[in-house]
Motif scaffolding. Structure first.
Motif, PDB file in Angstrom:
ATOM      1  N   TRP A   9      12.970 111.265 -12.637  1.00 25.52           N
ATOM      2  CA  TRP A   9      11.335 111.474 -13.112  1.00 25.52           C
ATOM      3  C   TRP A   9      12.399 112.355 -14.248  1.00 25.52           C
ATOM      4  CZ3 TRP A   9       7.525 112.800 -15.201  1.00 25.52           C
ATOM      5  CH2 TRP A   9       7.273 114.154 -15.970  1.00 25.52           C
ATOM      6  N   VAL A  10      12.796 113.163 -14.731  1.00 27.13           N
ATOM      7  CA  VAL A  10      13.700 113.885 -15.706  1.00 27.13           C
ATOM      8  C   VAL A  10      14.441 112.783 -16.875  1.00 27.13           C
ATOM      9  CG1 VAL A  10      15.446 115.924 -16.333  1.00 27.13           C
ATOM     10  CG2 VAL A  10      14.581 115.837 -14.398  1.00 27.13           C
ATOM     11  N   GLY A  11      14.881 111.949 -16.140  1.00 20.64           N
ATOM     12  CA  GLY A  11      15.507 111.018 -16.721  1.00 20.64           C
ATOM     13  C   GLY A  11      14.363 109.988 -18.016  1.00 20.64           C
ATOM     14  N   SER A  12      13.395 110.213 -17.013  1.00 18.84           N
ATOM     15  CA  SER A  12      12.070 108.823 -17.661  1.00 18.84           C
ATOM     16  C   SER A  12      11.516 109.936 -18.368  1.00 18.84           C
ATOM     17  CB  SER A  12      11.399 108.327 -16.109  1.00 18.84           C
ATOM     18  OG  SER A  12      12.495 107.895 -15.384  1.00 18.84           O
ATOM     19  N   ALA A  13      10.912 111.377 -18.333  1.00 18.01           N
ATOM     20  CA  ALA A  13      10.713 111.816 -19.059  1.00 18.01           C
ATOM     21  C   ALA A  13      10.357 111.871 -20.675  1.00 18.01           C
ATOM     22  CB  ALA A  13       9.951 113.175 -18.274  1.00 18.01           C
ATOM     23  N   GLY A  14      11.700 112.564 -20.213  1.00 23.70           N
ATOM     24  CA  GLY A  14      12.424 112.717 -21.903  1.00 23.70           C
ATOM     25  C   GLY A  14      12.573 111.146 -22.347  1.00 23.70           C
ATOM     26  N   ASN A  15      12.518 110.463 -21.658  1.00 23.87           N
ATOM     27  CA  ASN A  15      12.378 108.690 -22.315  1.00 23.87           C
ATOM     28  C   ASN A  15      11.009 108.156 -23.084  1.00 23.87           C
ATOM     29  OD1 ASN A  15      14.005 106.479 -22.733  1.00 23.87           O
ATOM     30  ND2 ASN A  15      12.868 105.072 -21.243  1.00 23.87           N
ATOM     31  N   MET A  16       9.893 108.596 -22.226  1.00 24.25           N
ATOM     32  CA  MET A  16       8.495 108.506 -22.040  1.00 24.25           C
ATOM     33  C   MET A  16       8.506 109.636 -23.541  1.00 24.25           C
ATOM     34  SD  MET A  16       5.856 110.413 -20.297  1.00 24.25           S
ATOM     35  CE  MET A  16       5.940 111.684 -20.846  1.00 24.25           C
ATOM     36  N   TYR A 126      18.447 105.034 -25.794  1.00 25.64           N
ATOM     37  CA  TYR A 126      18.486 103.299 -24.674  1.00 25.64           C
ATOM     38  C   TYR A 126      19.929 103.610 -23.797  1.00 25.64           C
ATOM     39  CZ  TYR A 126      18.592  99.199 -22.835  1.00 25.64           C
ATOM     40  OH  TYR A 126      18.567  97.557 -22.167  1.00 25.64           O
ATOM     41  N   ALA A 127      20.717 104.201 -24.139  1.00 30.36           N
ATOM     42  CA  ALA A 127      21.792 103.619 -23.274  1.00 30.36           C
ATOM     43  C   ALA A 127      22.020 104.754 -22.703  1.00 30.36           C
ATOM     44  CB  ALA A 127      23.575 103.760 -24.359  1.00 30.36           C
ATOM     45  N   ALA A 128      21.558 105.752 -22.833  1.00 30.06           N
ATOM     46  CA  ALA A 128      22.404 107.388 -21.957  1.00 30.06           C
ATOM     47  C   ALA A 128      21.462 107.100 -20.937  1.00 30.06           C
ATOM     48  CB  ALA A 128      21.929 108.439 -23.135  1.00 30.06           C
ATOM     49  N   SER A 129      20.184 106.822 -20.997  1.00 26.68           N
ATOM     50  CA  SER A 129      18.655 106.570 -20.128  1.00 26.68           C
ATOM     51  C   SER A 129      19.517 105.602 -19.405  1.00 26.68           C
ATOM     52  CB  SER A 129      17.414 106.247 -20.653  1.00 26.68           C
ATOM     53  OG  SER A 129      16.285 105.986 -19.703  1.00 26.68           O
ATOM     54  N   ALA A 130      19.593 104.673 -19.262  1.00 24.65           N
ATOM     55  CA  ALA A 130      19.814 103.031 -18.858  1.00 24.65           C
ATOM     56  C   ALA A 130      21.254 103.089 -17.848  1.00 24.65           C
ATOM     57  CB  ALA A 130      20.237 101.958 -20.152  1.00 24.65           C
ATOM     58  N   THR A 131      22.696 103.959 -18.323  1.00 23.37           N
ATOM     59  CA  THR A 131      23.523 104.501 -18.070  1.00 23.37           C
ATOM     60  C   THR A 131      22.754 105.301 -16.523  1.00 23.37           C
ATOM     61  OG1 THR A 131      24.725 104.382 -19.514  1.00 23.37           O
ATOM     62  CG2 THR A 131      25.904 105.788 -17.582  1.00 23.37           C
ATOM     63  N   TYR A 132      21.736 106.696 -16.996  1.00 20.95           N
ATOM     64  CA  TYR A 132      21.785 107.753 -16.104  1.00 20.95           C
ATOM     65  C   TYR A 132      20.731 106.974 -14.878  1.00 20.95           C
ATOM     66  CZ  TYR A 132      20.598 112.787 -14.049  1.00 20.95           C
ATOM     67  OH  TYR A 132      20.009 113.123 -13.329  1.00 20.95           O
ATOM     68  N   LEU A 133      19.888 106.430 -15.474  1.00 21.14           N
ATOM     69  CA  LEU A 133      18.635 105.770 -14.535  1.00 21.14           C
ATOM     70  C   LEU A 133      19.892 105.616 -13.109  1.00 21.14           C
ATOM     71  CD1 LEU A 133      15.526 105.031 -16.261  1.00 21.14           C
ATOM     72  CD2 LEU A 133      16.229 107.065 -14.328  1.00 21.14           C
ATOM     73  N   THR A 134      20.743 104.261 -14.202  1.00 19.43           N
ATOM     74  CA  THR A 134      21.548 103.475 -13.110  1.00 19.43           C
ATOM     75  C   THR A 134      22.996 103.651 -12.407  1.00 19.43           C
ATOM     76  OG1 THR A 134      21.352 101.163 -14.870  1.00 19.43           O
ATOM     77  CG2 THR A 134      22.653 101.200 -12.679  1.00 19.43           C
ATOM     78  N   GLU A 135      23.148 104.476 -12.316  1.00 24.44           N
ATOM     79  CA  GLU A 135      24.495 105.114 -12.089  1.00 24.44           C
ATOM     80  C   GLU A 135      23.601 106.795 -10.777  1.00 24.44           C
ATOM     81  OE1 GLU A 135      27.760 106.486 -15.261  1.00 24.44           O
ATOM     82  OE2 GLU A 135      26.816 107.788 -14.720  1.00 24.44           O
ATOM     83  N   ALA A 136      22.354 106.941 -11.167  1.00 27.88           N
ATOM     84  CA  ALA A 136      21.573 107.632 -10.443  1.00 27.88           C
ATOM     85  C   ALA A 136      21.068 107.084  -9.677  1.00 27.88           C
ATOM     86  CB  ALA A 136      20.944 108.831 -10.849  1.00 27.88           C
ATOM     87  N   SER A 137      21.342 106.102  -9.321  1.00 28.47           N
ATOM     88  CA  SER A 137      20.411 105.132  -7.440  1.00 28.47           C
ATOM     89  C   SER A 137      21.553 104.513  -6.946  1.00 28.47           C
ATOM     90  CB  SER A 137      19.462 104.440  -8.850  1.00 28.47           C
ATOM     91  OG  SER A 137      20.860 103.170  -9.355  1.00 28.47           O
ATOM     92  N   ALA A 138      20.937 104.365  -5.803  1.00 31.85           N
ATOM     93  CA  ALA A 138      21.687 104.330  -4.562  1.00 31.85           C
ATOM     94  C   ALA A 138      22.227 102.792  -4.711  1.00 31.85           C
ATOM     95  CB  ALA A 138      20.703 103.880  -3.313  1.00 31.85           C
ATOM     96  N   PRO A 139      23.362 102.436  -4.835  1.00 27.36           N
ATOM     97  CA  PRO A 139      23.597 101.094  -4.750  1.00 27.36           C
ATOM     98  C   PRO A 139      22.850  99.653  -5.189  1.00 27.36           C
ATOM     99  CG  PRO A 139      25.446 101.758  -3.824  1.00 27.36           C
ATOM    100  CD  PRO A 139      24.302 102.734  -3.845  1.00 27.36           C
ATOM    101  N   GLY A 140      21.879  99.653  -3.982  1.00 21.67           N
ATOM    102  CA  GLY A 140      21.124  98.847  -3.569  1.00 21.67           C
ATOM    103  C   GLY A 140      19.587  99.130  -4.311  1.00 21.67           C
ATOM    104  N   ARG A 141      19.102  99.452  -4.640  1.00 22.97           N
ATOM    105  CA  ARG A 141      18.284 100.083  -5.400  1.00 22.97           C
ATOM    106  C   ARG A 141      18.552 100.328  -7.246  1.00 22.97           C
ATOM    107  NH1 ARG A 141      14.058 101.710  -2.335  1.00 22.97           N
ATOM    108  NH2 ARG A 141      13.547 102.512  -3.763  1.00 22.97           N
ATOM    109  N   ARG A 142      19.379 100.039  -7.933  1.00 22.84           N
ATOM    110  CA  ARG A 142      19.548 100.211  -9.373  1.00 22.84           C
ATOM    111  C   ARG A 142      18.482  99.026 -10.117  1.00 22.84           C
ATOM    112  NH1 ARG A 142      25.621  99.587  -8.198  1.00 22.84           N
ATOM    113  NH2 ARG A 142      25.373  97.124  -8.972  1.00 22.84           N
ATOM    114  N   GLN A 149      13.129 102.794 -16.759  1.00 25.18           N
ATOM    115  CA  GLN A 149      13.601 102.997 -18.362  1.00 25.18           C
ATOM    116  C   GLN A 149      12.119 102.362 -19.369  1.00 25.18           C
ATOM    117  OE1 GLN A 149      16.631 101.223 -20.224  1.00 25.18           O
ATOM    118  NE2 GLN A 149      17.330 103.058 -20.911  1.00 25.18           N
ATOM    119  N   TYR A 150      11.464 101.385 -18.641  1.00 30.87           N
ATOM    120  CA  TYR A 150      10.465 100.506 -19.379  1.00 30.87           C
ATOM    121  C   TYR A 150       9.215 100.924 -18.576  1.00 30.87           C
ATOM    122  CZ  TYR A 150      13.578  97.608 -22.070  1.00 30.87           C
ATOM    123  OH  TYR A 150      13.947  97.464 -23.954  1.00 30.87           O
TER     124      TYR A 150
END
Length: 446
Positions: A9-16, A126-142, A149-150
């Protein structure tokens, strides 16, 4: 699970909010183009504003480098906080920019500075959000997590289009052209201030905290990135077709429907709004699908569809004539584009080790966007002004065809362990020329 959703939510809201500010420039360009340039041909005015729009893209590599470095050395949280600060400043500048009648080309200068700041901001976002959302998720839900992000990017554009629709129905055309176009930039500045507060209190990702073996002095440096040249080139190539198609059917679509298909501005705006609303809902579904079947099938589906359907879709859109045919064609185009947008963030993040992941995603992606995404609208208008508008459709299809070759030959990244994607010895990479940049944890090619 609650902590997981909070990070998304926090990563996405800022991206929005970032992308709201970025896209309202394009959405409201038809209203403020005449405010900053002398009287003349309407298409020429749009080309001038599109040129300044493109300048923002050319600052994105600089922003990718600067803010990617911050993200790898100081953390994803620090980079995300800085990006939203820059975006807020740029929105204030545009909202207060003097018109041509007041300051001559001084207003254009202010507009240009604001777009340069936006380019810096989005280049890192773009990169900060992509990296944050990818790293913050479980391996099987990346795939699922990074698809937001989109979702957030599209939500930002939907808010911009929604505000445009409201203003079109509450203000006269003269009021919109005179001062109403400033309203979205004031809204964007206020929204950015709220997101700044949220990001100051966001949690850092565990993957970043559990640092890999990249030396501290090498984190976020071009020197470290050059050890992953193949991955960097891969990001540029796989971005090429996707970014051109995305900007064609988002930022340029409203203008195309209005200037070429002859639909009223209100109808063209409503088509874009409805199509993007469905598009946003599709992103998590496609992202979750990629977690089950892999990233490559979706990327290949996008590239095949974009290569062979772009020319027919754009041709039919030209003769759509009314709301429903235009909406159907726009939806078809965006369904195809979903194969790229839903997963491109995690695919790029999965290519690089932690110490250079933010820069590795940011700089190559920003270069590709500057060359292809940022110029898409300008190229389209150039073809139109030259009397060969159909040439742009072939250009978009050609870019997708190039990316298709890349998708067919790249490795699957779904099962790569982010904590083990490291700086493998160059000798290992040389011994295995098919290795994904010598990355540890790479899965076998299908």
């Amino acid at each position: 699970m609650e902590q997981h959703w909070k990070k998304i939510w926090v990563g996405s809201a800022g991206n929005m909010v970032e992308w709201f500010d970025w896209f309202v420039y394009a959405s409201f360009a038809t209203y403020f183009a005449g405010s900053f340039f002398p009287e003349g041909n309407d298409t020429a005015k749009l080309m001038n504003t599109a040129g300044i729009f493109a300048v923002g893209f050319f600052m994105r590599p600089v922003g990718g480098w600067l803010l990617g470095r911050v993200g790898d050395r100081k953390g994803r949280k620090a980079a995300l906080t800085l990006t939203v600060t820059l975006m807020s400043a740029s929105a204030v500048l545009i909202a207060a920019a003097p018109t041509y009648g007041v300051a001559g080309y001084g207003g254009v200068a202010v507009l240009l500075v604001a777009r340069l700041l936006q380019g810096l901001s989005v280049g890192g976002e773009y990169a900060a959000s992509a990296t944050y959302l990818t790293e913050a998720s479980a391996p099987g839900r990346r795939g699922f997590a990074s698809s937001f992000q989109y979702v957030s990017m599209t939500a930002g554009q939907l808010l911009g289009l929604g505000l445009l629709i409201v203003l079109q129905h509450t203000l006269t055309s003269a009021e919109l052209h005179d001062w109403g176009w400033r309203i979205p930039f004031v809204v964007g500045a206020l929204g950015a201030a709220v997101i700044f507060y949220l990001r100051r209190n966001m949690l850092e990702t565990e993957t970043y905290q559990e640092a890999d073996d990249t030396p501290q002095g090498d984190r976020g440096t071009v020197r470290a990135l050059l050890r992953h040249k193949r991955e960097a080139l891969l990001v540029i190539a796989l971005t090429m077709g996707g970014t051109v198609a995305y900007y064609t059917y988002t930022t340029y679509l409203t203008k195309y429907l209005s200037n070429t298909a002859g639909l009223p501005k209100q109808t063209a705006t409503l088509v874009s709004f409805c199509a993007l609303l469905v598009f946003a809902c599709l992103q998590p579904l496609a992202g979750a699908l990629s977690d089950r079947i892999g990233r490559r099938p979706l990327l290949i589906t996008f590239a095949v569809g974009s290569t062979f359907l772009t020319v027919p879709i754009m041709t039919l859109l030209k003769h759509a004539g009314s709301f429903w045919p235009a909406l159907g064609l726009a939806l078809l185009a965006l369904i195809v584009v979903t194969g790229y947008t839903s997963i491109n963030a995690c695919v790029k993040a999965e290519l690089f080790p932690t110490g250079v992941r933010s820069l590795g995603v940011a700089l190559p992606y920003a270069i590709a966007n500057a060359a292809f995404g940022g110029t898409a609208e300008y190229v389209a208008l150039w073809f139109k002004k030259s009397g060969i508008e159909s040439g742009f459709s072939w250009y978009v299809a050609g870019c997708a065809a190039v990316s298709l070759v890349v998708y067919l030959t790249m490795r699957e990244t779904r099962d790569i362990d982010l904590k083990k994607v490291g700086d493998a010895p160059r000798a290992e990479a040389a011994a295995d020329p098919d290795a994904l940049g010598g990355a540890k944890g790479a899965v076998p090619a299908p």
